[in-house]
Design a protein around this motif. Structure first.
Motif, PDB file in Angstrom:
ATOM      1  N   ILE A 164       0.861  -1.184   0.000  1.00  0.00           N
ATOM      2  CA  ILE A 164       0.000   0.000   0.000  1.00  0.00           C
ATOM      3  C   ILE A 164       0.894   1.229   0.000  1.00  0.00           C
ATOM      4  N   ASP A 165       0.695   2.087  -0.963  1.00  0.00           N
ATOM      5  CA  ASP A 165       1.487   3.307  -1.077  1.00  0.00           C
ATOM      6  C   ASP A 165       0.855   4.386  -0.212  1.00  0.00           C
ATOM      7  N   LYS A 166       1.570   4.766   0.862  1.00  0.00           N
ATOM      8  CA  LYS A 166       1.022   5.750   1.797  1.00  0.00           C
ATOM      9  C   LYS A 166       1.694   7.098   1.592  1.00  0.00           C
ATOM     10  N   LYS A 167       1.319   7.783   0.553  1.00  0.00           N
ATOM     11  CA  LYS A 167       1.843   9.123   0.307  1.00  0.00           C
ATOM     12  C   LYS A 167       0.934  10.141   0.978  1.00  0.00           C
ATOM     13  N   LYS A 168       1.571  11.094   1.626  1.00  0.00           N
ATOM     14  CA  LYS A 168       0.800  12.149   2.250  1.00  0.00           C
ATOM     15  C   LYS A 168       0.618  13.289   1.256  1.00  0.00           C
ATOM     16  N   LYS A 169      -0.484  13.967   1.382  1.00  0.00           N
ATOM     17  CA  LYS A 169      -0.796  15.073   0.482  1.00  0.00           C
ATOM     18  C   LYS A 169       0.011  16.304   0.873  1.00  0.00           C
ATOM     19  N   LYS A 170       0.619  16.938  -0.120  1.00  0.00           N
ATOM     20  CA  LYS A 170       1.382  18.158   0.115  1.00  0.00           C
ATOM     21  C   LYS A 170       0.592  19.356  -0.395  1.00  0.00           C
ATOM     22  N   TYR A 171       0.902  20.506   0.179  1.00  0.00           N
ATOM     23  CA  TYR A 171       0.200  21.738  -0.173  1.00  0.00           C
ATOM     24  C   TYR A 171       1.200  22.848  -0.452  1.00  0.00           C
ATOM     25  N   TRP A 172       0.789  23.807  -1.273  1.00  0.00           N
ATOM     26  CA  TRP A 172       1.580  25.013  -1.496  1.00  0.00           C
ATOM     27  C   TRP A 172       1.204  26.010  -0.408  1.00  0.00           C
ATOM     28  N   ILE A 173       2.192  26.425   0.375  1.00  0.00           N
ATOM     29  CA  ILE A 173       1.963  27.364   1.467  1.00  0.00           C
ATOM     30  C   ILE A 173       2.738  28.647   1.172  1.00  0.00           C
ATOM     31  N   PRO A 174       2.084  29.814   1.157  1.00  0.00           N
ATOM     32  CA  PRO A 174       2.796  31.075   0.894  1.00  0.00           C
ATOM     33  C   PRO A 174       3.652  31.499   2.090  1.00  0.00           C
ATOM     34  N   ILE A 175       4.780  32.154   1.779  1.00  0.00           N
ATOM     35  CA  ILE A 175       5.660  32.722   2.800  1.00  0.00           C
ATOM     36  C   ILE A 175       5.492  34.229   2.732  1.00  0.00           C
ATOM     37  N   ILE A 176       5.117  34.846   3.848  1.00  0.00           N
ATOM     38  CA  ILE A 176       4.766  36.264   3.890  1.00  0.00           C
ATOM     39  C   ILE A 176       5.849  37.047   4.638  1.00  0.00           C
ATOM     40  N   ALA A 177       6.229  38.214   4.087  1.00  0.00           N
ATOM     41  CA  ALA A 177       7.212  39.092   4.736  1.00  0.00           C
ATOM     42  C   ALA A 177       6.572  39.824   5.913  1.00  0.00           C
ATOM     43  N   THR A 178       7.377  40.591   6.622  1.00  0.00           N
ATOM     44  CA  THR A 178       6.891  41.311   7.794  1.00  0.00           C
ATOM     45  C   THR A 178       6.068  42.539   7.389  1.00  0.00           C
TER      46      THR A 178
END
Length: 112
Positions: free
Chosen positions: A8-22
């Protein structure tokens, strides 16, 4: 007859997460990262060009380093660590016969 094992291939789902400046840079998006757990990015360091943040081409010789401090509002929030010149710019500013450049000063911000 031999029994077959099913893998059984147990791949976890990945997401695009933005990186925000100060907030000093008006919360501009520095970039995005592709991770399965955004909390694993906390503590990582991101380097970017100051020209990208300010949209001013005169500031393209300055690099700024951010440290990811928390995951909040579905984005990674950062804090400024350092500000420095690119090596190529530093070489252009110095004379050929010089071997060393020193400059040191203390800067105090409004919030100490």
């Amino acid at each position: 007859m031999a029994k077959k094992k099913t893998v059984i291939d147990k791949k976890k789902k990945k997401y695009w997460i933005p990186i925000i400046a100060t907030k000093e840079f008006k919360n501009v998006e520095i970039g995005e990262t592709y991770v399965e757990d955004p909390e694993s990015c906390v503590g990582k360091i991101v380097t970017t060009n100051l020209m990208i943040l300010t949209r001013d081409s005169k500031k393209q010789n300055t690099n700024i380093m951010f440290k990811i401090k928390e995951f909040k509002n579905n984005a990674l929030q950062t804090e400024v660590i350092s500000l420095g010149l690119q090596i190529a710019q530093l070489k252009r500013m110095t004379r050929k016969a010089k071997r060393k450049i020193e400059d040191s000063f203390v800067v105090e911000t409004k919030d100490n």
